[in-house]
Design a protein around this motif. Structure first.
Motif, PDB file in Angstrom:
ATOM      1  N   LEU A 139      25.546   9.407 -38.828  1.00 36.23           N
ATOM      2  CA  LEU A 139      24.766  10.635 -38.695  1.00 36.23           C
ATOM      3  C   LEU A 139      23.703  10.526 -37.608  1.00 36.23           C
ATOM      4  O   LEU A 139      23.539  11.460 -36.808  1.00 36.23           O
ATOM      5  CB  LEU A 139      24.078  10.976 -40.019  1.00 36.23           C
ATOM      6  N   PHE A 140      22.980   9.415 -37.568  1.00 35.17           N
ATOM      7  CA  PHE A 140      21.778   9.355 -36.745  1.00 35.17           C
ATOM      8  C   PHE A 140      21.826   8.397 -35.560  1.00 35.17           C
ATOM      9  O   PHE A 140      21.023   8.525 -34.638  1.00 35.17           O
ATOM     10  CB  PHE A 140      20.573   9.034 -37.624  1.00 35.17           C
ATOM     11  N   ARG A 141      22.755   7.459 -35.570  1.00 33.32           N
ATOM     12  CA  ARG A 141      22.848   6.546 -34.420  1.00 33.32           C
ATOM     13  C   ARG A 141      23.135   7.314 -33.127  1.00 33.32           C
ATOM     14  O   ARG A 141      22.552   6.993 -32.086  1.00 33.32           O
ATOM     15  CB  ARG A 141      23.913   5.495 -34.706  1.00 33.32           C
ATOM     16  N   PRO A 142      24.000   8.353 -33.133  1.00 34.52           N
ATOM     17  CA  PRO A 142      24.203   9.119 -31.891  1.00 34.52           C
ATOM     18  C   PRO A 142      22.917   9.750 -31.364  1.00 34.52           C
ATOM     19  O   PRO A 142      22.728   9.842 -30.146  1.00 34.52           O
ATOM     20  CB  PRO A 142      25.225  10.187 -32.291  1.00 34.52           C
ATOM     21  N   LEU A 143      22.037  10.177 -32.267  1.00 33.47           N
ATOM     22  CA  LEU A 143      20.766  10.754 -31.816  1.00 33.47           C
ATOM     23  C   LEU A 143      19.902   9.696 -31.137  1.00 33.47           C
ATOM     24  O   LEU A 143      19.171   9.996 -30.182  1.00 33.47           O
ATOM     25  CB  LEU A 143      20.007  11.368 -33.002  1.00 33.47           C
ATOM     26  N   GLN A 144      19.984   8.463 -31.629  1.00 28.01           N
ATOM     27  CA  GLN A 144      19.229   7.394 -30.991  1.00 28.01           C
ATOM     28  C   GLN A 144      19.740   7.153 -29.567  1.00 28.01           C
ATOM     29  O   GLN A 144      18.957   6.990 -28.631  1.00 28.01           O
ATOM     30  CB  GLN A 144      19.305   6.099 -31.799  1.00 28.01           C
ATOM     31  N   TYR A 145      21.062   7.163 -29.402  1.00 26.33           N
ATOM     32  CA  TYR A 145      21.629   6.986 -28.060  1.00 26.33           C
ATOM     33  C   TYR A 145      21.258   8.158 -27.149  1.00 26.33           C
ATOM     34  O   TYR A 145      20.953   7.966 -25.971  1.00 26.33           O
ATOM     35  CB  TYR A 145      23.147   6.857 -28.140  1.00 26.33           C
ATOM     36  N   ALA A 146      21.276   9.371 -27.691  1.00 24.18           N
ATOM     37  CA  ALA A 146      20.869  10.539 -26.911  1.00 24.18           C
ATOM     38  C   ALA A 146      19.412  10.414 -26.480  1.00 24.18           C
ATOM     39  O   ALA A 146      19.059  10.685 -25.326  1.00 24.18           O
ATOM     40  CB  ALA A 146      21.088  11.823 -27.713  1.00 24.18           C
ATOM     41  N   TYR A 198      12.461  11.822 -31.621  1.00 24.77           N
ATOM     42  CA  TYR A 198      11.001  11.636 -31.645  1.00 24.77           C
ATOM     43  C   TYR A 198      10.576  10.452 -32.509  1.00 24.77           C
ATOM     44  O   TYR A 198       9.526   9.848 -32.259  1.00 24.77           O
ATOM     45  CB  TYR A 198      10.315  12.919 -32.151  1.00 24.77           C
ATOM     46  N   CYS A 199      11.369  10.112 -33.529  1.00 24.60           N
ATOM     47  CA  CYS A 199      10.967   9.035 -34.450  1.00 24.60           C
ATOM     48  C   CYS A 199      11.903   7.823 -34.395  1.00 24.60           C
ATOM     49  O   CYS A 199      11.761   6.915 -35.202  1.00 24.60           O
ATOM     50  CB  CYS A 199      10.899   9.577 -35.881  1.00 24.60           C
ATOM     51  N   LEU A 200      12.830   7.818 -33.459  1.00 21.78           N
ATOM     52  CA  LEU A 200      13.786   6.720 -33.349  1.00 21.78           C
ATOM     53  C   LEU A 200      13.395   5.775 -32.212  1.00 21.78           C
ATOM     54  O   LEU A 200      12.853   6.217 -31.199  1.00 21.78           O
ATOM     55  CB  LEU A 200      15.189   7.260 -33.094  1.00 21.78           C
ATOM     56  N   PRO A 201      13.697   4.476 -32.355  1.00 19.76           N
ATOM     57  CA  PRO A 201      13.461   3.561 -31.235  1.00 19.76           C
ATOM     58  C   PRO A 201      14.300   4.002 -30.036  1.00 19.76           C
ATOM     59  O   PRO A 201      15.476   4.344 -30.189  1.00 19.76           O
ATOM     60  CB  PRO A 201      13.938   2.205 -31.766  1.00 19.76           C
ATOM     61  N   LYS A 202      13.689   4.000 -28.860  1.00 19.71           N
ATOM     62  CA  LYS A 202      14.421   4.450 -27.667  1.00 19.71           C
ATOM     63  C   LYS A 202      15.307   3.349 -27.097  1.00 19.71           C
ATOM     64  O   LYS A 202      16.166   3.611 -26.262  1.00 19.71           O
ATOM     65  CB  LYS A 202      13.438   4.956 -26.599  1.00 19.71           C
ATOM     66  N   ASN A 203      15.089   2.130 -27.549  1.00 23.17           N
ATOM     67  CA  ASN A 203      15.950   1.021 -27.148  1.00 23.17           C
ATOM     68  C   ASN A 203      17.064   0.885 -28.181  1.00 23.17           C
ATOM     69  O   ASN A 203      16.804   0.511 -29.327  1.00 23.17           O
ATOM     70  CB  ASN A 203      15.143  -0.274 -27.069  1.00 23.17           C
ATOM     71  N   PRO A 204      18.321   1.189 -27.809  1.00 24.23           N
ATOM     72  CA  PRO A 204      19.401   1.154 -28.804  1.00 24.23           C
ATOM     73  C   PRO A 204      19.693  -0.226 -29.378  1.00 24.23           C
ATOM     74  O   PRO A 204      20.415  -0.341 -30.366  1.00 24.23           O
ATOM     75  CB  PRO A 204      20.614   1.715 -28.047  1.00 24.23           C
ATOM     76  N   VAL A 205      19.130  -1.279 -28.780  1.00 20.90           N
ATOM     77  CA  VAL A 205      19.284  -2.614 -29.360  1.00 20.90           C
ATOM     78  C   VAL A 205      18.591  -2.668 -30.715  1.00 20.90           C
ATOM     79  O   VAL A 205      19.020  -3.376 -31.625  1.00 20.90           O
ATOM     80  CB  VAL A 205      18.719  -3.683 -28.393  1.00 20.90           C
ATOM     81  N   GLN A 206      17.526  -1.901 -30.872  1.00 22.13           N
ATOM     82  CA  GLN A 206      16.823  -1.801 -32.148  1.00 22.13           C
ATOM     83  C   GLN A 206      17.543  -0.745 -32.991  1.00 22.13           C
ATOM     84  O   GLN A 206      17.395   0.456 -32.750  1.00 22.13           O
ATOM     85  CB  GLN A 206      15.370  -1.387 -31.929  1.00 22.13           C
ATOM     86  N   ASN A 207      18.315  -1.200 -33.956  1.00 19.09           N
ATOM     87  CA  ASN A 207      19.159  -0.292 -34.742  1.00 19.09           C
ATOM     88  C   ASN A 207      18.566  -0.091 -36.138  1.00 19.09           C
ATOM     89  O   ASN A 207      18.672  -0.969 -36.989  1.00 19.09           O
ATOM     90  CB  ASN A 207      20.577  -0.859 -34.848  1.00 19.09           C
TER      91      ASN A 207
END
Length: 202
Positions: free
Chosen positions: A75-82, A56-65
């Motif tokens: 911890l949280f990069r996998p959630l961004q990819y999900a 909900y609070c992560l950029p949906k474009n994984p290019v934005q890290n």
């Protein structure tokens, strides 16, 4: 939940609370009506209620890290990819959503063991999710329901990594229901474990 795997059904029944179950049902209804925008709005609302860092609070474009390094990245990069897969097409990316959710829990369980065990930083640097959960179970520091839920999730995660659909009664191994429940389960379990070690970034 008629298309969900048995382990997904278990998590839906035993881990998700009433509001989360209702949300999954509403998201599925929106997906079935081809209303992706409505489905994601419902999902991110219930995701935010779990707290901590989530899709909900992560950029949906994984290019934005937002996590270029440090302990937060695994911890949280996998959630961004999900979250990216959920936004793109939950049905199409179901396997990957389950897999990324499992990667998040794998990192969380490693972090938990690193902080609660002597020499944990050395012992659990590369533990698999299954090994980490069994070690947590032996410690008896986490409630039984959480441990059982983690063990059930391990089976889904391993399937996402190693199995293709061999069941002729199923078109695909992972359904939309599997992806949604796996994501929310990983968020619930991950947030709970991180709270146990006072590691709750916002």
């Amino acid at each position: 939940m008629k298309h969900a795997l048995p382990d997904t059904q278990w998590l839906y029944e035993h881990l998700l609370n009433r509001n989360q179950k209702t949300a999954v049902d509403q998201v599925m209804s929106a997906v079935n009506r081809d209303s992706q925008t409505e489905a994601m709005a419902l999902l991110w609302t219930i995701d935010e209620e779990i707290g901590g860092v989530g899709g909900y609070c992560l950029p949906k474009n994984p290019v934005q890290n937002p996590f270029p390094g440090g302990y937060e990245r695994p911890l949280f990069r996998p959630l961004q990819y999900a979250a990216s897969e959920l936004e793109r097409d939950v049905a199409y990316g179901a396997r990957y959503i389950v897999q990324y959710a499992g990667m998040h829990l794998e990192a969380v369980t490693r972090q938990y063991l690193k902080q609660v065990q002597t020499l944990g930083m050395i012992r659990h640097q590369n533990s698999t999710l299954g090994k980490a959960v069994h070690q947590i179970d032996k410690l008896r520091t986490i409630d039984e329901k959480t441990v059982k839920s983690l063990l059930v999730f391990v089976r889904l995660y391993n399937m996402s990594k190693h199995e293709v659909n061999q069941d002729e009664s199923r078109d695909r191994l992972f359904s939309t229901e599997d992806a949604l429940v796996a994501y929310l389960s990983a968020r619930i379990l991950g947030a709970g474990l991180l709270a146990e070690i006072d590691l709750v970034p916002s």
